[in-house]
Write an enzyme that holds these catalytic residues in place. Structure first.
Site, short mmCIF file in Angstrom:
data_model
loop_
_atom_site.label_atom_id
_atom_site.label_comp_id
_atom_site.label_asym_id
_atom_site.label_seq_id
_atom_site.Cartn_x
_atom_site.Cartn_y
_atom_site.Cartn_z
N HIS A 156 0.83 -1.22 0.00
CA HIS A 156 0.00 0.00 0.00
C HIS A 156 0.86 1.26 0.00
CE1 HIS A 156 -3.32 -2.72 1.21
NE2 HIS A 156 -2.39 -3.25 2.01
N SER A 277 14.63 21.46 -16.58
CA SER A 277 13.39 22.19 -16.85
C SER A 277 13.73 23.49 -17.56
CB SER A 277 12.68 22.48 -15.52
OG SER A 277 11.93 23.65 -15.60
N LYS A 283 15.71 21.75 -11.33
CA LYS A 283 15.07 20.47 -11.66
C LYS A 283 15.99 19.47 -12.35
CE LYS A 283 11.09 19.44 -11.29
NZ LYS A 283 9.99 19.78 -12.06
N GLU A 290 9.34 8.30 -17.32
CA GLU A 290 7.96 8.75 -17.55
C GLU A 290 7.52 8.38 -18.96
OE1 GLU A 290 7.48 12.94 -16.12
OE2 GLU A 290 9.40 12.48 -15.18
#
Ligand code: ARG
Length: 463
Positions: A156, A277, A283, A290
């Protein structure tokens, strides 16, 4: 390009229809397999006396010449051709006249295309399997270096019990081994020759399907000619195997994305495998993972495309089936791209072992071990479970951990507790004692690595 079937028609096909109908923009990539199939077919026609041996030799030499010319860039595929099959045949006829026109005797594009895709996918599967083998080996290497890198195991997404990074890596290795087996199964099942099914009903010529099967490295001919031209199960099976492979890569990617976040900071990707970024200077984004997660949806989409395309088709060939190629090629291309980037990315990622250990030290992931401590001293598990739950609640209310809770507090709950409880709940002890087969202890994971490498050797020997 003039149509070979123009005989029955009194008008040229409308240009838009021509473009709509044409598949050469995407089946052109099968030129090598198309020529390979045609060479075997011509050889068989010659040997069976269906065409003369001289014609057969001439056709085969011509086809080889066309292949060289395409490969050397001397011959470009004509994008106005209907498909790669028509293109090659037309080119052969352009070069050799009547001899070229004899190639299509006792053959249809229906068995021709069914053959070409099988030949093409058979090769692609070998290549994909090589990538998967490399990925599994990489995981074994990472695991060997991290047998005692303790981290929290989750259920979980809540810290659950202590494991090691090696244990976690080997879980993925097992999934990938099954992916390999699925790819092999698919390849074995598709390795039958549809050539000789002709349009759908076989032929009146005395063909030899055993011979073409042998020449093309197939197990044997497809048993039923209707099935030979209608079957695209192998595309579906492969798309399914690839979707599962991508699902595994996607779950792994999701974990890497989490592990890279400031919230976890378990790993850092090499600069060559991350991106920045355009506005936020701080970043470092895990774009590759992804994209893999995103492309997984696309490959699953390809599987659904194939299943939906087939589900209402009467036997035998229908033009809908031309749609099989874009879907399965897209799946293959994307899986290869993903594996090609994923492997060096994980090979170069750096682990932040200290953060993993700290995460493991908080969250009471040794609570089960505390209960087991009491059980091993004779208490029934349910009672031990309840006491440990109360101890955890007490620790939370006082901002303590099980390691820092004084012994006299332990003893308030049961006298069974002694000084040795601290050893029992020590993280390293907890991991080392999880020594059951398949568990996270260093010695258990070592066995998993050995078994995995053994299984890999078998796969490599079978190929
Ligand atoms: N381009 C076609 C395909 O990919 C080849 C088979 C065409 N057969 C036919 N009867 N029109 O499916």
């Amino acid at each position: 390009m003039a149509k070979m079937w123009a005989g029955r028609f009194s008008k040229e096909v409308d240009e838009t229809v021509n473009a709509f109908n044409s598949s050469i923009s995407f089946d052109g990539r099968m030129y090598r397999q198309d020529i390979q199939g045609s060479i075997a077919h011509a050889e068989m026609l010659g040997r069976c006396g269906i065409i003369s041996v001289e014609d057969s030799k001439q056709i085969q030499a011509g086809l080889k010449e066309i292949l060289c010319d395409i490969e050397e860039g001397k011959l470009e595929l004509d994008m106005t051709a209907e498909d790669i099959h028509m293109f090659v045949e037309a080119e052969l006829t352009k070069r050799y006249g009547d001899v070229g026109k004899r190639l299509h005797t006792s053959r249809s594009r229906n068995d021709q295309v069914a053959l070409d895709i099988r030949l093409y996918l058979r090769e692609e599967i070998v290549e994909i399997k090589k990538f998967v083998v490399e990925l599994i080996k990489t995981l074994c290497d990472i695991a060997s270096e991290n047998l005692d890198t303790v981290m929290p195991g989750y259920t979980h997404l809540q810290r659950a019990q202590p494991i090691t990074f090696a244990h976690h890596m080997m879980a993925y290795a097992q999934m990938l081994l099954r992916d390999l087996a699925r790819l092999s199964d698919t390849s074995d099942r598709m390795n039958f020759n549809p050539l000789g099914s002709c349009a759908l009903a076989g032929t009146t010529y005395p063909i030899d399907r055993q011979l073409t099967s042998q020449l093309l490295g197939f197990e044997g001919p497809v048993v039923n000619s209707l099935d030979g031209v209608s079957d695209r199960d192998f595309c579906v099976e492969l798309a399914c195997a690839l979707s599962l492979l991508m699902t595994h890569l996607s779950r792994f990617s999701e974990e890497i994305i989490m592990w890279c976040s400031w919230e976890f900071k378990f790993i850092e990707l090499d600069d060559a495998y991350a991106t920045g970024s355009s506005i936020m200077p701080q970043k470092k984004n895990p774009d590759i993972t992804e994209l893999i997660r995103g492309k997984t949806g696309r490959v699953t989409g390809d599987l659904v495309t194939l299943l939906s395309m087939l589900k209402g088709l009467p036997l035998a060939y229908n033009k809908d089936m031309q749609e099989d190629k874009e879907a399965i090629f897209d799946a293959i291309d994307n899986v290869k791209l993903c594996l090609k980037t994923f492997i060096p990315m994980i090979r170069t990622m750096r682990l932040n072992k200290e953060n993993m250990r700290q995460a493991a030290a908080r969250g009471f992931i040794n609570a089960t071990d505390c209960a087991d401590y009491l059980v091993k001293k004779g208490m029934p598990f349910r009672d031990a479970y309840k006491i440990t739950g109360q101890l955890v609640a007490l620790c939370i209310s006082r901002s303590l951990t099980l390691e820092t809770l004084p012994l006299d507090e332990y003893k308030q709950y049961t006298d069974i507790f002694d000084e040795d409880v601290y050893t029992a709940i020590n993280l390293e002890t907890c991991v080392n004692q999880r020594n059951s087969e398949g568990g996270p202890s260093p010695s258990a994971v070592k066995v998993q690595i050995e078994k995995t490498l053994e299984q890999l050797k078998k796969v490599e020997a079978d190929d």
